[in-house]
Write a protein that holds these residues in place. Sequence first.
Motif, PDB file in Angstrom:
ATOM      1  N   TYR A  78      -2.114 -15.175 -71.810  1.00 36.34           N
ATOM      2  CA  TYR A  78      -1.857 -14.410 -73.029  1.00 36.34           C
ATOM      3  C   TYR A  78      -3.132 -14.171 -73.831  1.00 36.34           C
ATOM      4  N   ASN A  79      -4.255 -14.169 -73.114  1.00 34.47           N
ATOM      5  CA  ASN A  79      -5.507 -13.729 -73.703  1.00 34.47           C
ATOM      6  C   ASN A  79      -5.542 -12.202 -73.696  1.00 34.47           C
ATOM      7  N   LYS A  80      -6.043 -11.622 -74.760  1.00 35.36           N
ATOM      8  CA  LYS A  80      -6.075 -10.165 -74.904  1.00 35.36           C
ATOM      9  C   LYS A  80      -6.840  -9.513 -73.752  1.00 35.36           C
ATOM     10  N   TYR A  81      -7.973 -10.106 -73.382  1.00 30.81           N
ATOM     11  CA  TYR A  81      -8.814  -9.489 -72.364  1.00 30.81           C
ATOM     12  C   TYR A  81      -8.208  -9.635 -70.968  1.00 30.81           C
ATOM     13  N   THR A  82      -7.435 -10.703 -70.763  1.00 32.48           N
ATOM     14  CA  THR A  82      -6.720 -10.824 -69.490  1.00 32.48           C
ATOM     15  C   THR A  82      -5.733  -9.688 -69.325  1.00 32.48           C
ATOM     16  N   GLN A  83      -4.980  -9.406 -70.367  1.00 32.39           N
ATOM     17  CA  GLN A  83      -3.972  -8.353 -70.286  1.00 32.39           C
ATOM     18  C   GLN A  83      -4.621  -6.976 -70.186  1.00 32.39           C
ATOM     19  N   LEU A  84      -5.749  -6.775 -70.878  1.00 32.12           N
ATOM     20  CA  LEU A  84      -6.470  -5.507 -70.737  1.00 32.12           C
ATOM     21  C   LEU A  84      -6.989  -5.339 -69.316  1.00 32.12           C
ATOM     22  N   PHE A  85      -7.424  -6.411 -68.692  1.00 32.46           N
ATOM     23  CA  PHE A  85      -7.909  -6.357 -67.315  1.00 32.46           C
ATOM     24  C   PHE A  85      -6.783  -5.971 -66.360  1.00 32.46           C
ATOM     25  N   LEU A  86      -5.573  -6.527 -66.566  1.00 31.63           N
ATOM     26  CA  LEU A  86      -4.450  -6.240 -65.672  1.00 31.63           C
ATOM     27  C   LEU A  86      -3.905  -4.824 -65.862  1.00 31.63           C
ATOM     28  N   TYR A 102     -16.509   1.862 -65.504  1.00 31.13           N
ATOM     29  CA  TYR A 102     -16.982   0.767 -64.684  1.00 31.13           C
ATOM     30  C   TYR A 102     -17.626  -0.319 -65.545  1.00 31.13           C
ATOM     31  N   GLN A 103     -18.399   0.095 -66.531  1.00 33.31           N
ATOM     32  CA  GLN A 103     -19.024  -0.869 -67.435  1.00 33.31           C
ATOM     33  C   GLN A 103     -17.973  -1.661 -68.210  1.00 33.31           C
ATOM     34  N   TYR A 104     -16.928  -0.961 -68.641  1.00 31.51           N
ATOM     35  CA  TYR A 104     -15.817  -1.596 -69.361  1.00 31.51           C
ATOM     36  C   TYR A 104     -15.135  -2.647 -68.481  1.00 31.51           C
ATOM     37  N   ARG A 105     -14.857  -2.285 -67.213  1.00 33.16           N
ATOM     38  CA  ARG A 105     -14.230  -3.232 -66.297  1.00 33.16           C
ATOM     39  C   ARG A 105     -15.161  -4.413 -65.978  1.00 33.16           C
ATOM     40  N   LEU A 106     -16.443  -4.159 -65.861  1.00 36.56           N
ATOM     41  CA  LEU A 106     -17.396  -5.207 -65.566  1.00 36.56           C
ATOM     42  C   LEU A 106     -17.449  -6.238 -66.686  1.00 36.56           C
ATOM     43  N   LEU A 112     -13.548 -12.844 -68.051  1.00 34.79           N
ATOM     44  CA  LEU A 112     -12.545 -13.648 -67.360  1.00 34.79           C
ATOM     45  C   LEU A 112     -13.195 -14.706 -66.469  1.00 34.79           C
ATOM     46  N   THR A 113     -14.303 -14.333 -65.823  1.00 31.01           N
ATOM     47  CA  THR A 113     -14.999 -15.296 -64.959  1.00 31.01           C
ATOM     48  C   THR A 113     -15.480 -16.497 -65.756  1.00 31.01           C
ATOM     49  N   GLU A 114     -16.077 -16.247 -66.926  1.00 31.39           N
ATOM     50  CA  GLU A 114     -16.558 -17.345 -67.761  1.00 31.39           C
ATOM     51  C   GLU A 114     -15.397 -18.203 -68.265  1.00 31.39           C
ATOM     52  N   MET A 115     -14.288 -17.556 -68.625  1.00 39.34           N
ATOM     53  CA  MET A 115     -13.130 -18.307 -69.109  1.00 39.34           C
ATOM     54  C   MET A 115     -12.566 -19.180 -67.998  1.00 39.34           C
ATOM     55  N   MET A 116     -12.464 -18.613 -66.780  1.00 45.58           N
ATOM     56  CA  MET A 116     -11.963 -19.415 -65.654  1.00 45.58           C
ATOM     57  C   MET A 116     -12.928 -20.549 -65.315  1.00 45.58           C
ATOM     58  N   ARG A 117     -14.231 -20.275 -65.377  1.00 44.80           N
ATOM     59  CA  ARG A 117     -15.226 -21.295 -65.085  1.00 44.80           C
ATOM     60  C   ARG A 117     -15.085 -22.466 -66.054  1.00 44.80           C
ATOM     61  N   TYR A 118     -14.918 -22.136 -67.335  1.00 42.37           N
ATOM     62  CA  TYR A 118     -14.796 -23.186 -68.350  1.00 42.37           C
ATOM     63  C   TYR A 118     -13.544 -24.031 -68.110  1.00 42.37           C
ATOM     64  N   ILE A 119     -12.416 -23.387 -67.799  1.00 44.28           N
ATOM     65  CA  ILE A 119     -11.155 -24.127 -67.617  1.00 44.28           C
ATOM     66  C   ILE A 119     -11.224 -24.994 -66.364  1.00 44.28           C
ATOM     67  N   GLU A 136      -0.942  -5.773 -56.415  1.00 44.12           N
ATOM     68  CA  GLU A 136      -1.255  -6.890 -55.526  1.00 44.12           C
ATOM     69  C   GLU A 136      -2.742  -7.001 -55.239  1.00 44.12           C
ATOM     70  N   ARG A 137      -3.564  -6.620 -56.221  1.00 41.46           N
ATOM     71  CA  ARG A 137      -4.991  -6.889 -56.144  1.00 41.46           C
ATOM     72  C   ARG A 137      -5.260  -8.261 -56.766  1.00 41.46           C
ATOM     73  N   VAL A 138      -6.066  -9.052 -56.096  1.00 47.63           N
ATOM     74  CA  VAL A 138      -6.286 -10.443 -56.488  1.00 47.63           C
ATOM     75  C   VAL A 138      -7.686 -10.597 -57.062  1.00 47.63           C
ATOM     76  N   PHE A 139      -7.740 -11.139 -58.291  1.00 44.48           N
ATOM     77  CA  PHE A 139      -9.020 -11.484 -58.918  1.00 44.48           C
ATOM     78  C   PHE A 139      -9.070 -13.008 -59.013  1.00 44.48           C
ATOM     79  N   THR A 140      -9.954 -13.653 -58.237  1.00 46.23           N
ATOM     80  CA  THR A 140      -9.985 -15.111 -58.150  1.00 46.23           C
ATOM     81  C   THR A 140     -11.389 -15.623 -58.447  1.00 46.23           C
ATOM     82  N   PHE A 141     -11.458 -16.845 -58.960  1.00 45.08           N
ATOM     83  CA  PHE A 141     -12.752 -17.430 -59.326  1.00 45.08           C
ATOM     84  C   PHE A 141     -13.423 -18.070 -58.115  1.00 45.08           C
TER      85      PHE A 141
END
Length: 617
Positions: A78-86, A102-106, A112-119, A136-141
């Motif tokens: 329920y992070n704002k940027y997670t939902q914007l990414f999806l 592309y810059q926006y998506r990057l 998200l990568t930094e947030m996942m790294r921290y958790i 069904e596109r997968v974004f994984t750390f």
Amino acid sequence: MKLQNLKLSNLKLKHQLLLLIFISITIVIFIQVIYYIRFQVIIRKYTNVYMQNSINQVEETIYTTLKTIYKSGLTIAYNKYTQLFLIDKPLNQDIDTQEEYYQYRLELSRYLTEMMRYIINSNENIKDIALVDPNERVFTFQSIISLNNYKHAINKLLKKTGHLKRYNWVHNDDILNTNNLKTYYFSLIIPIYSTLEELDNLEPLGTLVILCNTAVINQISQKSLITPNSSFIITDENGKIVSSSDSSLIGEIFNKNILVKLNKHSGIFISQYQGKKSLIQYKNISETNWKLISIIPWNELTSNITQLTFFVFIIGVIMLVLLSLTGYVFILNITRPVSQIINTIKDISVNNNIKQRIQVTTKNEIGLIAYEFNKMLDSIEKMTETILKHQSEIYEVKLAKSRAEFTALKSQINPHFLYNTLDCIRNLAFMYDAPEIVKIATSMANIFRYSIKGKEYVTLHEEIECINDYLKIMNIRFANKFNTQINIPEELFKAKILKMILQPIVENAIYHGLERKLGNGNLIISASAINDILQITIHDDGKGIPEDELSELLAQMEKEILSSYHNKNEETRSTGIINVHKRIKLYYGESYGLKIYSKLNEGTTVTIEIPLILDEQ
């Protein structure tokens, strides 16, 4: 005639003494047997309680671990940027070109990568995190979770429940071998719904998948062993071992003969495990359908009892030998002089030889009887010589009997609902974004848990943790009306003190001092050690205590009586302070207790003095 001869009073003295010794030996044996049986029951009872406490502690630790993972999942989902990414398209963004998109998506991906790294770095139970969008596109750390893993987990979940719930725990079938240690993996799946004001969509935006391992749970299992060869095992809903004190068993199917008996929420029974008779206790974790199983070999459970049996047997044999020898000596010392008296009397009676005397040298009652009997013979002899001159006189001999009574005195020394309610309040507050209620419920649960602990003594660090929970509630209640300082040297945190002796004093300082003060105030808690005496000081710069009330309070502390203190405004103050004062004197002695200094409109200082005892653990 035979029945009359069987009366106790008709038995020979020697036989009566033998009967007394036999009854004494029987009583000793009976007491030893009763003591052994009772001690065996107590040992098993406390072993069951200890096993239950161990299982409860592991269950609580696992529940806390799962709760932490779930909260981490909510943070991402329920992070704002997670939902914007999806969503995969900008909302209210001035993006006109493909390059800007592309810059926006990057930027979203980096966030998200930094947030996942921290958790992942902050929670060693989490192995990987993945986001799956509707396409069904997968974004994984860590790139451990693949689309096939995701589909497998979803299909397994839908096959079981038919739909996705608010959060879902899924057990993975794969057992990965890492560093020659088997590790069981399971997943938390959370469907993500929109919380963005710009998007009104009731369909899921995607799915969050958190891959978890049981490495930390395995460590908990290792630390929960009760005896050297005991086992602590956790199985999933299919009976597969997901954690074990023996890591080689992870991934195997648990003993089927025992599994069929684990049909209740919890229980305890005796069964064969690995060819040994064992005491088995189990409990279900409703959150994951796991089963916690504690197994103790029966021979280890009863080893102390076997040693006690041998010890009691040796003591019994020694007591029997001592009783027999003592009885034999007493019989000789009593019956031999009596036999001499009887033989002398018979000889006098048969031979009519009144010049014969009893030869007994003892100084006890039997010797007295012989002495008196000899005196009687002397008198008879004299009366026989003067029978024509004087009337014969009658002499009476009084015999004394002694009785002994043996008396044995025995003395026997001898909320779950609140936790669930507070936890429910905390969850509801979290869902409705009420952080103050979350803090209050959490702190209340901690205080309740602490206050009903079985142990009477705690460390100063544990007591301060309780005070911190209480101060969290008070800061919310009084809107940060006062500042708190805790000045305690690190080495004194290990000092052992009576539980709950600081909270009543801190409560008095807040309600009777700082609350009545105009403006903000200060509360200072400090500790020091002087000549093996621990001094804990609670100081507030609040309203203070009037001099007459302070004098009366000090007098009541000396008397340790509450009934005569009728000042309603100070009733709570006196009750809490005097109770703490009485407890300290009761446990530590008259040399210790509370000291109070207060001045009106300047504040109050309460000093606790107890012996300095450091926890060596």
